[in-house]
Write a protein that holds these residues in place. Structure first.
Motif, PDB file in Angstrom:
ATOM      1  N   MET A   1       0.839  -1.196   0.000  1.00 30.00           N
ATOM      2  CA  MET A   1       0.000   0.000   0.000  1.00 30.00           C
ATOM      3  C   MET A   1       0.871   1.243   0.000  1.00 30.00           C
ATOM      4  O   MET A   1       1.775   1.373   0.819  1.00 30.00           O
TER       5      MET A   1
ATOM      6  N   CYS B   1      -3.095   6.135   1.937  1.00 29.62           N
ATOM      7  CA  CYS B   1      -4.418   5.871   2.492  1.00 29.62           C
ATOM      8  C   CYS B   1      -5.222   7.162   2.535  1.00 29.62           C
ATOM      9  O   CYS B   1      -4.699   8.214   2.931  1.00 29.62           O
TER      10      CYS B   1
ATOM     11  N   SER C   1     -12.201   0.330   2.603  1.00 34.15           N
ATOM     12  CA  SER C   1     -12.622   0.070   3.978  1.00 34.15           C
ATOM     13  C   SER C   1     -13.947   0.783   4.204  1.00 34.15           C
ATOM     14  O   SER C   1     -14.040   2.009   4.071  1.00 34.15           O
TER      15      SER C   1
ATOM     16  N   THR D   1      -5.439  -7.905   6.374  1.00 34.48           N
ATOM     17  CA  THR D   1      -4.185  -7.162   6.329  1.00 34.48           C
ATOM     18  C   THR D   1      -3.390  -7.494   5.069  1.00 34.48           C
ATOM     19  O   THR D   1      -2.729  -6.622   4.500  1.00 34.48           O
TER      20      THR D   1
ATOM     21  N   ILE E   1      -4.868  -5.454   2.232  1.00 36.59           N
ATOM     22  CA  ILE E   1      -4.457  -4.049   2.306  1.00 36.59           C
ATOM     23  C   ILE E   1      -3.015  -3.896   1.817  1.00 36.59           C
ATOM     24  O   ILE E   1      -2.696  -3.002   1.031  1.00 36.59           O
TER      25      ILE E   1
ATOM     26  N   SER F   1      -3.580   1.396  -2.818  1.00 33.89           N
ATOM     27  CA  SER F   1      -4.031   2.402  -1.858  1.00 33.89           C
ATOM     28  C   SER F   1      -5.246   1.882  -1.113  1.00 33.89           C
ATOM     29  O   SER F   1      -5.922   0.953  -1.567  1.00 33.89           O
ATOM     30  N   CYS F   2      -5.517   2.495   0.033  1.00 33.05           N
ATOM     31  CA  CYS F   2      -6.693   2.155   0.835  1.00 33.05           C
ATOM     32  C   CYS F   2      -7.588   3.374   0.927  1.00 33.05           C
ATOM     33  O   CYS F   2      -7.116   4.481   1.223  1.00 33.05           O
TER      34      CYS F   2
ATOM     35  N   GLU G   1      -8.600  -2.454  10.126  1.00 32.33           N
ATOM     36  CA  GLU G   1      -8.153  -1.883   8.860  1.00 32.33           C
ATOM     37  C   GLU G   1      -7.519  -0.512   9.058  1.00 32.33           C
ATOM     38  O   GLU G   1      -6.443  -0.224   8.513  1.00 32.33           O
TER      39      GLU G   1
ATOM     40  N   TYR H   1      -4.179  -0.913  10.957  1.00 27.18           N
ATOM     41  CA  TYR H   1      -3.130  -1.539  10.148  1.00 27.18           C
ATOM     42  C   TYR H   1      -2.554  -0.560   9.126  1.00 27.18           C
ATOM     43  O   TYR H   1      -1.344  -0.556   8.878  1.00 27.18           O
ATOM     44  N   THR H   2      -3.406   0.285   8.524  1.00 26.45           N
ATOM     45  CA  THR H   2      -2.907   1.225   7.523  1.00 26.45           C
ATOM     46  C   THR H   2      -1.966   2.263   8.120  1.00 26.45           C
ATOM     47  O   THR H   2      -1.218   2.915   7.389  1.00 26.45           O
TER      48      THR H   2
ATOM     49  N   ARG I   1       5.071   1.029   3.453  1.00 26.59           N
ATOM     50  CA  ARG I   1       4.593   1.647   2.224  1.00 26.59           C
ATOM     51  C   ARG I   1       5.295   1.040   1.011  1.00 26.59           C
ATOM     52  O   ARG I   1       6.474   1.279   0.765  1.00 26.59           O
TER      53      ARG I   1
END
Length: 283
Positions: free
Chosen positions: A1, A4, A67, A143, A146, A151-152, A179, A182-183, A188
């Motif tokens: 990821m 975010c 999410s 996880t 993600i 991206s999230c 979620e 975790y982000t 990254r």
């Protein structure tokens, strides 16, 4: 990821539709992957963890992990379908890919966790063991999904932040908490299929995040845990800018040059457009 986003969403006009691309489901294959084996003279139902992941949590190759509250599933699918039609971007919608974990747990328990003394009831310890194992698999799959996304996008609504009060934003959903939390800590890295790292366009500067806390809220007939929703690491995007990207072609992005066959180029255009809002906000 890589990045975010905390996206303000107006879900009042969501229309119900099906996701445009294929998804995996465990419901049709659940009975096929349950094997029985004699252990210590007793017949035991066994599900192989790897086989469960392959059937329930397939490698989707999705670019965005969305999410969201299950109550906002309609608007999540609306956004996902628009991104897919216009930009060739696939979005991971957990409830559509996995179905509802409680339904799977219930089916397993009614097949294999009945009380020996009275089959009308379920054995508590065996039922709890099934649930705990499934939830551990689910958390790890969340996880992993993600981590492998580019991206999230967190859909910020009253449904998702349903435990917000004077002490701050919060949620009663352990899945959303997992979620969001975790982000804030995940390393990254770009999507595995991204042809090159585009850190500048994705705005991957690491932001500091405060630790989060939770406390128990109990009632006479129910039990809930309130999780704090610490989103300082997320880049804010207002509803107007989201609508411009998803539903309106009159944006700073030149839609005439968008090629649905190049989703990562399109993602970078979207990231740039979203990040302009943060630049204006902090500039």
């Amino acid at each position: 990821m890589l990045i975010c986003y905390d996206i303000e969403v107006d879900n009042t006009h969501a229309t119900k539709e099906e996701l445009l691309y294929e998804t995996g489901t465990i419901e049709k294959k659940l009975k096929e992957i349950i094997k029985t084996q004699a252990i210590d003279g007793k017949e035991v139902a066994i599900i192989d963890h790897k086989e469960l992941l392959e059937n329930w949590f397939p490698e989707t190759g999705c670019h965005i992990f969305m999410s969201h509250s299950h109550k906002d599933e309609a608007i999540a699918i609306n956004i996902a379908n628009k991104l897919y039609r216009t930009y060739g971007i696939k979005t991971f919608i957990d409830s559509k890919f996995w179905g509802y974990v409680d339904k799977a747990i219930s089916e397993i328990n009614h097949l294999h966790s009945k009380c020996e003394s009275d089959p009308k009831y379920l054995d508590y310890e065996r039922s709890m063991r099934v649930a705990s194992n499934f939830y551990i698999v689910l958390v790890n799959a969340l996880t992993d999904g993600i981590f492998k996304s580019d991206s999230c996008w967190f859909l910020n609504t009253d449904n998702s932040l349903n435990a917000s009060d004077d002490s701050g934003e919060g949620t009663y959903s352990p899945w959303l908490y997992t979620e969001i939390n975790y982000t804030s800590t995940v390393r990254r890295v770009p999507h595995p299929a991204r042809p090159k790292i585009a850190q500048e366009s994705a705005g991957t500067a690491m932001d500091a995040i405060n630790g989060s806390a939770d406390f128990i809220k109990s009632q006479s007939r129910d039990f809930s845990i309130r999780f704090s929703a610490d989103k300082e690491h997320m880049h804010k995007v207002d509803n107007q800018r989201l609508n411009a990207i998803v539903f309106d072609k009159n944006t700073s992005i030149n839609h005439q040059h968008i090629n649905p066959e190049e989703p990562f180029t399109n993602l970078d255009l979207i990231y740039n457009y979203f990040n302009q809002a943060n630049t204006q906000l902090h500039g």
